[in-house]
Design a protein around this motif. Structure first.
Motif, PDB file in Angstrom:
ATOM      1  N   ARG A  27       0.861  -1.273  -0.007  1.00 48.17           N
ATOM      2  CA  ARG A  27       0.064   0.017   0.096  1.00 48.17           C
ATOM      3  C   ARG A  27       0.973   1.059  -0.255  1.00 48.17           C
ATOM      4  O   ARG A  27       0.553   2.251  -0.686  1.00 48.17           O
ATOM      5  CB  ARG A  27      -0.990   0.055   1.228  1.00 48.17           C
ATOM      6  CG  ARG A  27      -2.107  -1.177   1.268  1.00 48.17           C
ATOM      7  CD  ARG A  27      -2.905  -0.712   2.463  1.00 48.17           C
ATOM      8  NE  ARG A  27      -3.978  -1.904   2.074  1.00 48.17           N
ATOM      9  CZ  ARG A  27      -4.067  -2.980   3.183  1.00 48.17           C
ATOM     10  NH1 ARG A  27      -3.056  -3.020   4.166  1.00 48.17           N
ATOM     11  NH2 ARG A  27      -5.089  -3.720   3.007  1.00 48.17           N
ATOM     12  N   PHE A  76       0.841   4.199  -3.127  1.00 47.82           N
ATOM     13  CA  PHE A  76       0.751   5.641  -2.914  1.00 47.82           C
ATOM     14  C   PHE A  76       2.008   6.322  -3.129  1.00 47.82           C
ATOM     15  O   PHE A  76       1.863   7.679  -3.594  1.00 47.82           O
ATOM     16  CB  PHE A  76       0.177   5.925  -1.599  1.00 47.82           C
ATOM     17  CG  PHE A  76      -1.532   5.644  -1.661  1.00 47.82           C
ATOM     18  CD1 PHE A  76      -2.310   6.383  -2.236  1.00 47.82           C
ATOM     19  CD2 PHE A  76      -1.804   4.509  -1.033  1.00 47.82           C
ATOM     20  CE1 PHE A  76      -3.681   5.980  -2.142  1.00 47.82           C
ATOM     21  CE2 PHE A  76      -3.207   4.287  -0.859  1.00 47.82           C
ATOM     22  CZ  PHE A  76      -4.071   4.906  -1.492  1.00 47.82           C
ATOM     23  N   ARG A  77       3.365   5.823  -2.904  1.00 51.66           N
ATOM     24  CA  ARG A  77       4.318   6.548  -3.326  1.00 51.66           C
ATOM     25  C   ARG A  77       4.481   6.707  -4.734  1.00 51.66           C
ATOM     26  O   ARG A  77       4.854   8.009  -5.082  1.00 51.66           O
ATOM     27  CB  ARG A  77       5.587   5.655  -2.491  1.00 51.66           C
ATOM     28  CG  ARG A  77       6.957   6.528  -2.677  1.00 51.66           C
ATOM     29  CD  ARG A  77       8.100   5.514  -2.661  1.00 51.66           C
ATOM     30  NE  ARG A  77       8.354   4.640  -3.930  1.00 51.66           N
ATOM     31  CZ  ARG A  77       8.677   5.280  -5.092  1.00 51.66           C
ATOM     32  NH1 ARG A  77       8.966   6.579  -5.389  1.00 51.66           N
ATOM     33  NH2 ARG A  77       8.832   4.389  -6.200  1.00 51.66           N
ATOM     34  N   LEU A 112       1.789   6.743  -6.974  1.00 51.48           N
ATOM     35  CA  LEU A 112       0.880   7.623  -7.454  1.00 51.48           C
ATOM     36  C   LEU A 112       1.322   9.311  -7.103  1.00 51.48           C
ATOM     37  O   LEU A 112       0.987   9.973  -7.828  1.00 51.48           O
ATOM     38  CB  LEU A 112      -0.476   7.143  -6.778  1.00 51.48           C
ATOM     39  CG  LEU A 112      -1.016   6.034  -7.259  1.00 51.48           C
ATOM     40  CD1 LEU A 112      -2.161   5.714  -6.413  1.00 51.48           C
ATOM     41  CD2 LEU A 112      -1.374   5.847  -8.730  1.00 51.48           C
ATOM     42  N   CYS A 113       2.019   9.327  -6.067  1.00 47.55           N
ATOM     43  CA  CYS A 113       2.131  10.585  -5.628  1.00 47.55           C
ATOM     44  C   CYS A 113       3.527  11.140  -6.302  1.00 47.55           C
ATOM     45  O   CYS A 113       3.583  12.300  -6.676  1.00 47.55           O
ATOM     46  CB  CYS A 113       2.791  10.544  -4.015  1.00 47.55           C
ATOM     47  SG  CYS A 113       3.144  12.266  -3.496  1.00 47.55           S
ATOM     48  N   SER A 155     -10.385   0.111  -5.401  1.00 50.31           N
ATOM     49  CA  SER A 155     -10.195  -0.691  -4.198  1.00 50.31           C
ATOM     50  C   SER A 155     -10.255  -2.063  -4.017  1.00 50.31           C
ATOM     51  O   SER A 155      -9.484  -2.759  -3.445  1.00 50.31           O
ATOM     52  CB  SER A 155     -11.122   0.251  -3.048  1.00 50.31           C
ATOM     53  OG  SER A 155     -10.636   1.378  -2.725  1.00 50.31           O
ATOM     54  N   VAL A 159      -4.848   3.542   4.355  1.00 47.97           N
ATOM     55  CA  VAL A 159      -3.900   4.283   3.464  1.00 47.97           C
ATOM     56  C   VAL A 159      -3.086   4.921   4.538  1.00 47.97           C
ATOM     57  O   VAL A 159      -3.357   5.378   5.598  1.00 47.97           O
ATOM     58  CB  VAL A 159      -4.843   5.464   2.607  1.00 47.97           C
ATOM     59  CG1 VAL A 159      -3.877   6.425   2.365  1.00 47.97           C
ATOM     60  CG2 VAL A 159      -5.894   4.740   1.761  1.00 47.97           C
ATOM     61  N   TYR A 208      -0.383   9.875   2.943  1.00 46.15           N
ATOM     62  CA  TYR A 208      -0.928   9.970   1.728  1.00 46.15           C
ATOM     63  C   TYR A 208      -2.380  10.166   1.862  1.00 46.15           C
ATOM     64  O   TYR A 208      -3.233  10.149   0.780  1.00 46.15           O
ATOM     65  CB  TYR A 208      -0.501   8.731   0.962  1.00 46.15           C
ATOM     66  CG  TYR A 208       0.956   8.825   0.491  1.00 46.15           C
ATOM     67  CD1 TYR A 208       1.591   9.484  -0.411  1.00 46.15           C
ATOM     68  CD2 TYR A 208       1.606   7.661   1.147  1.00 46.15           C
ATOM     69  CE1 TYR A 208       2.875   9.478  -0.587  1.00 46.15           C
ATOM     70  CE2 TYR A 208       3.033   7.608   1.018  1.00 46.15           C
ATOM     71  CZ  TYR A 208       3.777   8.599  -0.134  1.00 46.15           C
ATOM     72  OH  TYR A 208       4.923   8.377  -0.264  1.00 46.15           O
ATOM     73  N   ALA A 249      -5.228  10.714  -1.331  1.00 45.61           N
ATOM     74  CA  ALA A 249      -5.660   9.430  -1.842  1.00 45.61           C
ATOM     75  C   ALA A 249      -7.001   9.534  -2.655  1.00 45.61           C
ATOM     76  O   ALA A 249      -7.154   8.714  -3.594  1.00 45.61           O
ATOM     77  CB  ALA A 249      -5.780   8.527  -0.485  1.00 45.61           C
ATOM     78  N   TRP A 296      -6.109  10.409  -6.086  1.00 45.01           N
ATOM     79  CA  TRP A 296      -5.518   9.529  -6.803  1.00 45.01           C
ATOM     80  C   TRP A 296      -6.024   8.555  -7.384  1.00 45.01           C
ATOM     81  O   TRP A 296      -5.853   7.943  -8.459  1.00 45.01           O
ATOM     82  CB  TRP A 296      -4.038   9.176  -5.950  1.00 45.01           C
ATOM     83  CG  TRP A 296      -3.101  10.431  -5.879  1.00 45.01           C
ATOM     84  CD1 TRP A 296      -2.425  10.912  -6.961  1.00 45.01           C
ATOM     85  CD2 TRP A 296      -2.270  10.403  -4.608  1.00 45.01           C
ATOM     86  NE1 TRP A 296      -1.551  11.805  -6.224  1.00 45.01           N
ATOM     87  CE2 TRP A 296      -1.411  11.438  -4.958  1.00 45.01           C
ATOM     88  CE3 TRP A 296      -2.559  10.097  -3.305  1.00 45.01           C
ATOM     89  CZ2 TRP A 296      -0.449  12.121  -4.124  1.00 45.01           C
ATOM     90  CZ3 TRP A 296      -1.718  10.807  -2.474  1.00 45.01           C
ATOM     91  CH2 TRP A 296      -0.644  11.577  -2.597  1.00 45.01           C
ATOM     92  N   LEU A 297      -6.929   8.174  -6.537  1.00 44.27           N
ATOM     93  CA  LEU A 297      -7.801   6.835  -6.730  1.00 44.27           C
ATOM     94  C   LEU A 297      -8.675   6.970  -7.926  1.00 44.27           C
ATOM     95  O   LEU A 297      -9.015   6.238  -8.593  1.00 44.27           O
ATOM     96  CB  LEU A 297      -8.337   6.175  -5.577  1.00 44.27           C
ATOM     97  CG  LEU A 297      -7.337   5.755  -4.317  1.00 44.27           C
ATOM     98  CD1 LEU A 297      -7.916   5.035  -3.298  1.00 44.27           C
ATOM     99  CD2 LEU A 297      -6.500   4.482  -5.081  1.00 44.27           C
ATOM    100  N   HIS A 333      -6.990   7.552 -11.155  1.00 43.47           N
ATOM    101  CA  HIS A 333      -6.386   6.175 -11.518  1.00 43.47           C
ATOM    102  C   HIS A 333      -7.506   5.347 -12.170  1.00 43.47           C
ATOM    103  O   HIS A 333      -7.253   4.541 -13.160  1.00 43.47           O
ATOM    104  CB  HIS A 333      -5.785   5.294 -10.402  1.00 43.47           C
ATOM    105  CG  HIS A 333      -5.029   3.996 -10.556  1.00 43.47           C
ATOM    106  ND1 HIS A 333      -3.806   4.120 -11.623  1.00 43.47           N
ATOM    107  CD2 HIS A 333      -5.490   2.830 -10.513  1.00 43.47           C
ATOM    108  CE1 HIS A 333      -3.456   3.048 -11.746  1.00 43.47           C
ATOM    109  NE2 HIS A 333      -4.348   2.094 -11.447  1.00 43.47           N
TER     110      HIS A 333
END
Length: 211
Positions: free
Chosen positions: A6, A10-11, A13-14, A145, A167, A171, A175, A178-179, A182
């Motif tokens: 996880r 997120f790393r 996506l960021c 998810s 999460v 982040y 989040a 980003w989600l 995505h």
């Protein structure tokens, strides 16, 4: 999915999008609230086309209330369910003036008391306008998810709670955005773009397309 996976999701996506935000156009919390109400069962592109004409005319509760349902409807008639949305928005404007001095409240309870504002809409406003780590689970976030194994759940509330639990805190604020992005552009409902996905190797989706 474990915590290390996880964190890496997120790393990445960021890294690709350090400052994620909504694709709805707005300048103030009130404009965001109206745009999100309009976005139910509508596209952000469609909402933006309507609000680019509406907001220069009415971007405060007083100005929008003055339009009335019929006047507002003329600006948003290209959006699905515009009649009921116009009624909800006009009543919301009245309540904002009467109970909140014309300002958008920054609590879930007060937001959800407004017509046309459910949990998802309240979460978007809390997150985007007020910087609270709320998680607005729409169809994209629900799909991503569950499909990836990031925070599976049987319904949107379950997914929301699991995301808030799993999460990484660093982040949590971004989040939600980003989600959504995505899910909208990569992890699509009918044909996920797994081959060009930044997190494909971290995803637990068992039915990834081979081509």
């Amino acid at each position: 999915m474990n915590a290390a996976k996880r964190l890496e999701i997120f790393r990445r996506l960021c890294e690709d999008n350090p400052n994620p935000t909504t694709e709805l156009n707005y300048q103030t919390p009130f404009e965001l609230l109206i745009a999100v109400i309009l976005s139910a069962q509508a596209t952000d592109v469609g909402v933006n086309k309507a609000t680019q004409k509406l907001f220069p005319i009415a971007n405060t509760p007083d100005a929008m209330l003055a339009l009335g349902v019929a006047g507002l409807s003329q600006y948003i008639k290209t959006i699905g369910l515009y009649n009921s949305k116009a009624k909800n928005i006009i009543e919301t404007c009245r309540l904002l003036i009467e109970k909140h001095a014309g300002r958008v409240p920054n609590t879930r309870e007060a937001l959800e008391a407004l017509p046309g504002v459910g949990r998802k809409t309240a979460n978007v406003v809390l997150n985007t306008a007020f910087g609270q780590p709320a998680m607005a689970v729409d169809t994209h976030i629900f799909r991503v998810s569950n499909r990836t194994g990031l925070a599976p759940g049987k319904n949107v509330l379950e997914v929301e709670k699991n995301l808030l639990r799993h999460v990484p805190k660093a982040y949590l604020q971004g989040a939600h955005h980003w989600l959504i992005l995505h899910g909208r552009y990569v992890c699509k409902a009918r044909k996920p773009q797994c081959g060009s996905c930044r997190i494909e190797d971290l995803c637990d989706f068992p039915d990834k397309p081979k081509d």
